[in-house]
Design a protein around this motif. Structure first.
Motif, PDB file in Angstrom:
ATOM      1  N   TRP A 167       0.654  -1.161   0.022  1.00  0.00           N
ATOM      2  CA  TRP A 167      -0.038  -0.014   0.145  1.00  0.00           C
ATOM      3  C   TRP A 167       0.820   1.218   0.049  1.00  0.00           C
ATOM      4  O   TRP A 167       0.476   2.149  -0.710  1.00  0.00           O
ATOM      5  CB  TRP A 167      -1.096   0.070   1.494  1.00  0.00           C
ATOM      6  CG  TRP A 167      -1.723   1.241   1.270  1.00  0.00           C
ATOM      7  CD1 TRP A 167      -3.091   1.231   0.796  1.00  0.00           C
ATOM      8  CD2 TRP A 167      -1.610   2.372   2.262  1.00  0.00           C
ATOM      9  NE1 TRP A 167      -3.517   2.257   1.141  1.00  0.00           N
ATOM     10  CE2 TRP A 167      -2.722   3.113   1.997  1.00  0.00           C
ATOM     11  CE3 TRP A 167      -0.631   3.089   3.029  1.00  0.00           C
ATOM     12  CZ2 TRP A 167      -2.691   4.528   2.541  1.00  0.00           C
ATOM     13  CZ3 TRP A 167      -0.619   4.097   3.773  1.00  0.00           C
ATOM     14  CH2 TRP A 167      -1.812   4.957   3.371  1.00  0.00           C
ATOM     15  N   ARG A 194       1.049   3.958  -2.899  1.00  0.00           N
ATOM     16  CA  ARG A 194       0.773   5.040  -2.799  1.00  0.00           C
ATOM     17  C   ARG A 194       1.807   6.285  -3.295  1.00  0.00           C
ATOM     18  O   ARG A 194       1.660   7.181  -3.794  1.00  0.00           O
ATOM     19  CB  ARG A 194       0.528   5.533  -1.253  1.00  0.00           C
ATOM     20  CG  ARG A 194       0.230   6.765  -0.864  1.00  0.00           C
ATOM     21  CD  ARG A 194      -0.130   7.128   0.473  1.00  0.00           C
ATOM     22  NE  ARG A 194       1.109   6.756   1.446  1.00  0.00           N
ATOM     23  CZ  ARG A 194       1.522   7.015   2.630  1.00  0.00           C
ATOM     24  NH1 ARG A 194       0.604   7.795   3.347  1.00  0.00           N
ATOM     25  NH2 ARG A 194       2.644   6.772   3.119  1.00  0.00           N
ATOM     26  N   PHE A 253      -3.401   2.051  -6.673  1.00  0.00           N
ATOM     27  CA  PHE A 253      -3.494   2.463  -5.225  1.00  0.00           C
ATOM     28  C   PHE A 253      -4.959   2.158  -5.000  1.00  0.00           C
ATOM     29  O   PHE A 253      -5.138   1.706  -3.848  1.00  0.00           O
ATOM     30  CB  PHE A 253      -3.248   3.992  -5.147  1.00  0.00           C
ATOM     31  CG  PHE A 253      -3.349   4.106  -4.026  1.00  0.00           C
ATOM     32  CD1 PHE A 253      -2.513   4.084  -2.758  1.00  0.00           C
ATOM     33  CD2 PHE A 253      -4.591   5.311  -3.259  1.00  0.00           C
ATOM     34  CE1 PHE A 253      -2.703   4.352  -1.554  1.00  0.00           C
ATOM     35  CE2 PHE A 253      -4.712   5.419  -1.729  1.00  0.00           C
ATOM     36  CZ  PHE A 253      -3.982   5.144  -1.134  1.00  0.00           C
ATOM     37  N   LYS A 254      -6.102   2.365  -5.521  1.00  0.00           N
ATOM     38  CA  LYS A 254      -7.410   2.417  -5.106  1.00  0.00           C
ATOM     39  C   LYS A 254      -7.661   0.561  -4.970  1.00  0.00           C
ATOM     40  O   LYS A 254      -8.108   0.520  -4.234  1.00  0.00           O
ATOM     41  CB  LYS A 254      -8.242   2.661  -6.543  1.00  0.00           C
ATOM     42  CG  LYS A 254      -9.889   2.988  -6.192  1.00  0.00           C
ATOM     43  CD  LYS A 254     -10.523   3.389  -7.189  1.00  0.00           C
ATOM     44  CE  LYS A 254     -12.003   3.176  -6.966  1.00  0.00           C
ATOM     45  NZ  LYS A 254     -12.432   2.968  -8.359  1.00  0.00           N
ATOM     46  N   ASP A 262      -5.841  -0.051  -1.734  1.00  0.00           N
ATOM     47  CA  ASP A 262      -6.704   0.349  -0.365  1.00  0.00           C
ATOM     48  C   ASP A 262      -7.747  -0.066  -0.263  1.00  0.00           C
ATOM     49  O   ASP A 262      -8.114  -0.555   1.004  1.00  0.00           O
ATOM     50  CB  ASP A 262      -6.708   1.855  -0.953  1.00  0.00           C
ATOM     51  CG  ASP A 262      -7.127   2.934   0.214  1.00  0.00           C
ATOM     52  OD1 ASP A 262      -6.378   2.691   1.208  1.00  0.00           O
ATOM     53  OD2 ASP A 262      -8.034   3.766   0.121  1.00  0.00           O
ATOM     54  N   ARG A 320      -6.808  -3.139   1.598  1.00  0.00           N
ATOM     55  CA  ARG A 320      -6.186  -2.893   3.081  1.00  0.00           C
ATOM     56  C   ARG A 320      -7.379  -2.442   3.977  1.00  0.00           C
ATOM     57  O   ARG A 320      -7.123  -2.826   5.377  1.00  0.00           O
ATOM     58  CB  ARG A 320      -5.294  -1.763   2.920  1.00  0.00           C
ATOM     59  CG  ARG A 320      -4.535  -1.432   4.253  1.00  0.00           C
ATOM     60  CD  ARG A 320      -3.579  -0.286   3.847  1.00  0.00           C
ATOM     61  NE  ARG A 320      -2.854   0.157   5.004  1.00  0.00           N
ATOM     62  CZ  ARG A 320      -3.090   1.228   5.726  1.00  0.00           C
ATOM     63  NH1 ARG A 320      -3.802   2.033   4.988  1.00  0.00           N
ATOM     64  NH2 ARG A 320      -2.226   1.786   6.520  1.00  0.00           N
ATOM     65  N   LYS A 321      -8.390  -2.114   3.320  1.00  0.00           N
ATOM     66  CA  LYS A 321      -9.768  -1.662   4.074  1.00  0.00           C
ATOM     67  C   LYS A 321     -10.611  -2.907   4.413  1.00  0.00           C
ATOM     68  O   LYS A 321     -11.898  -2.817   4.989  1.00  0.00           O
ATOM     69  CB  LYS A 321     -10.364  -0.568   3.523  1.00  0.00           C
ATOM     70  CG  LYS A 321      -9.871   0.703   3.698  1.00  0.00           C
ATOM     71  CD  LYS A 321     -10.426   1.908   3.062  1.00  0.00           C
ATOM     72  CE  LYS A 321      -9.753   3.186   3.554  1.00  0.00           C
ATOM     73  NZ  LYS A 321     -10.053   4.144   2.186  1.00  0.00           N
TER      74      LYS A 321
END
Ligand SMILES: Cc1cc2nc3c(=O)[nH]c(=O)nc-3n(C[C@H](O)[C@H](O)[C@H](O)COP(=O)(O)O)c2cc1C
Lengths: 121, 521
Positions: free
Chosen positions: B436, B440, B461-462, B465, B468-469
């Motif tokens: 991540w 970034r 990145f999307k 991300d 990661r969430k």
């Protein structure tokens, strides 16, 4: 502007000075002044050593600076060099320790073991 | 005056205060009192005892024992064992064995041979260490093409990341006839975690200058520029001192050493964009334009700065040149391994005991670098991964610890030496977080010139991300690989071509980390 001959003379003179044997100095104190060292307070340490040396009127020590040599995580790092002896590397130095180092090591010739991080032949 | 048989010095500094030193000190006083030792043992507060680990340290006299990383529960044991029974507690004593025999490796060093030895602000010390002997030798006894041949024979490859043979690069520019040629030093050092060029420039600026001079003579350039990142204030300061001293001594200037050769070196300060480390974007930036890459060909060697033939080399590459010219290609090639001659400067960070720098022969294994030059893993942590080469690098796992770090060996594992940054991670690090952070970085640094990179880095990145969430899908992993492979084929420059390396290596070597995040629902 120097001629090649003059440059060779400067080189020889500097070579001589780098060998303590051929100089008036018994000790050479080298403070690591790279970015890491400076960030950890090497400038203050250097200043303290110079002050201590001049206040005590010590004549047989040459204090100088250099770049990073390794062990960056233990900055400020100081080397104390004496002809025919292992180089003593002190780490994690600060102003108080540096002053003590001058008093003990340079004046009395006593290595401060607890500050030593490495010795190199 | 009271006589104490023992004195305890407790180190008080920001780090120990944060680690609860006051509580520990109170507990210690209390325990000593309970054991009727308060009259025998004195406790004193002092300044920092050094930065060992993260915690609280104390020093006990007369034994001169330093306890480090103290926690509250350790106090009972220390009082019992050390102060009652007189047996220092080995478990918590600062172990100097790590550093006591630390090998700085000066015997093998080439580019950092003077760093940590001479005063970088004093040209005489550089001369005293044998500096500018190669320059004198070249100008008084060698023809330019002999320099090119020597560098070719040395096998030196570019240390800026791509590993292109230096002598070959010079040989393209040297024969071109032009009214002006340039040497440009790439001192942008934008790769995350890399600070080797900084060490060279602040520790031994004249060595870089001498390398630049030799390159300029070899290719016939009378002007050289050092393009350096603005944050490197100390390097800039020392380079300015060094250039001024070299001019004063007539080592730079007109008709140097009566040879008829003219050269001057200038500094250009960059403004901090990763893409400006790419050689053609660097040239654009240097010329005062927006820092975006140019089409190649023509390569800078033919039409570079102000469209003139220009050799762009990395700082470390050029810092190797004086030793090659002075000692010869054979001497140089006795360092390192076949196909990767010489040494490499690494910057090592992460979960190791002694982060920092080392210069070792090419081909040294990752395990040796970590064990011998970085003090090994921090106690209690096991090696999980190393990100080698910065953001545009690869994540290696423990099966690759014994791979020799050289161009050919690494290529077998689709890895690269890159800039020489080594980020060591223990099992406390999650690869999703790491990737991540890398992605970034790429999103932030994409320059916007071409679509595949500007849109691609945003999409990558999307995806990461989302994972990661906890909103990721299994197919996102294949999507990350597919998109980054597409970018590799279609991006204008190596910035957009690079994310596939960290992505593929992270996912292939540490898939479980990703699946765990995807499957928490
Ligand atoms: C996005 C990007 C960033 C780069 N950053 C650097 C850098 O900071 N320093 C560097 O020397 N080379 C960097 N490079 C590589 C240069 O383009 C070029 O290959 C190098 O300066 C050539 O020198 P060398 O042959 O001596 O390695 C970068 C390349 C790319 C694509």
């Amino acid at each position: 502007m120097k001629t090649l001959e003059e440059l060779r003379k400067i080189r020889e003179k500097a070579q001589g000075e780098m060998k303590l044997r051929e100089s008036d100095y018994r000790y050479k104190v080298v403070v690591g002044m790279g970015t890491s060292g400076i960030a950890m307070g090497a400038r203050e340490v250097m200043k303290a050593i110079l002050e201590e040396v001049s206040q005590r009127g010590i004549k047989n020590v040459l204090v100088t600076q250099t770049g990073e040599k390794g062990l960056s995580s233990l900055e400020p790092v100081i080397d104390v060099i004496e002809e025919g002896r292992p180089v003593i590397t002190y780490g994690n130095m600060d102003v108080a320790k540096a002053r003590k180092m001058v008093a003990e090591h340079i004046v009395n010739g006593k290595v401060i073991n607890e500050y030593v991080v490495s010795t190199t032949n | 005056m009271k006589f104490y048989r023992s004195h305890i010095l407790i180190g008080i500094d920001d780090a120990s205060l944060a680690a609860g030193v006051k509580e520990i000190e109170a507990l210690l006083r209390n325990e000593l009192q309970k054991n009727n030792l308060s009259d025998e043992i004195n406790i004193l507060e002092t300044g920092t005892l050094g930065h060992f680990g993260t915690g609280v340290s104390m020093l006990v006299y007369p034994e001169q024992v330093t306890y480090v990383n103290l926690k509250k529960e350790d106090i009972f044991e220390i009082v019992e064992e050390h102060f009652l029974k007189g047996r220092p507690l080995q478990r918590l004593i600062l172990d100097r064995s790590l550093t006591q025999n630390y090998d700085f490796n000066y015997k093998r060093r080439i580019v950092l041979s003077n760093s940590g030895v001479i005063d970088p602000e004093n040209i005489d010390e550089y001369l005293g260490a044998g500096g500018y002997e190669a320059w004198e030798k070249a100008l008084t006894t060698m023809k330019p093409n002999e320099l090119v041949d020597e560098v070719k024979a040395s096998g030196l490859k570019g240390r800026g990341g791509a590993g292109f043979p230096a002598g070959l690069k010079w040989s393209f520019t040297a024969p071109i006839v032009a009214d002006q040629k340039y040497v440009v030093v790439n001192a942008d050092e934008g790769e995350p975690g890399t600070f080797k060029d900084r060490l060279i420039m602040e520790g031994d600026p004249h060595k870089l200058l001498e390398g630049v001079m030799l390159c300029a003579y070899a290719i016939g350039a009378s002007k050289a520029y050092i393009y350096i990142r603005g944050e490197y204030k100390l390097c800039i300061h020392r380079l300015e001192i060094a250039i001024a001293a070299a001019r004063e001594y007539g080592i730079l200037g007109n008709n140097i050493f009566g040879s008829g050769f003219d050269l001057d070196i200038f500094i250009k300060v960059g403004a901090g964009a990763y893409v400006c480390g790419e050689e053609t974007a660097l040239i654009e930036s240097m010329e005062g334009n927006r820092g975006t890459p140019r089409s190649k060909p023509p390569f800078p060697g033919v039409a570079g700065a102000w469209q003139k033939p220009t050799v762009v080399n990395n700082v470390e590459t050029l810092a190797n040149i004086p030793a090659i010219i002075k000692n010869g290609a054979k001497w140089f090639a006795a360092h390192g391994v076949d196909g990767s001659t010489g040494t490499k400067v690494y910057t090592i960070m992460g979960d190791v005991n002694l982060p920092g720098l080392c210069e070792v022969d090419m081909g040294t294994s990752l395990r040796t670098i970590i064990q011998q030059y970085a003090g090994g893993m921090i106690e209690g942590r096991t090696f999980k991964a190393a990100l080698v080469g910065g953001a545009a690098g690869v994540f290696l796992n423990d099966t690759l610890l014994d791979v020799h770090m050289d161009y050919n060996s690494l290529r077998e594992y689709a890895a690269v030496l890159g800039s020489g940054a080594i980020l060591v991670m223990s099992d406390t690090v999650d690869m999703v977080d790491m990737l991540w952070s890398v992605l970034r970085f790429f999103r932030h640094e994409s320059c916007g010139k071409c679509n595949p990179c500007s849109k691609g880095t945003a999409l990558l990145f999307k995806l990461i991300d989302g994972i990661r969430k906890g909103k990721g899908k299994d197919s996102d992993l294949e999507q990350l690989i597919k998109v980054s492979n597409g970018m590799q084929k279609t991006s204008f420059c190596a910035l957009g071509q690079s994310p596939c390396m960290p992505i593929a290596s992270a996912i292939n070597n540490f898939r479980q980390d990703f699946l765990t995040r995807i499957n928490v629902k």
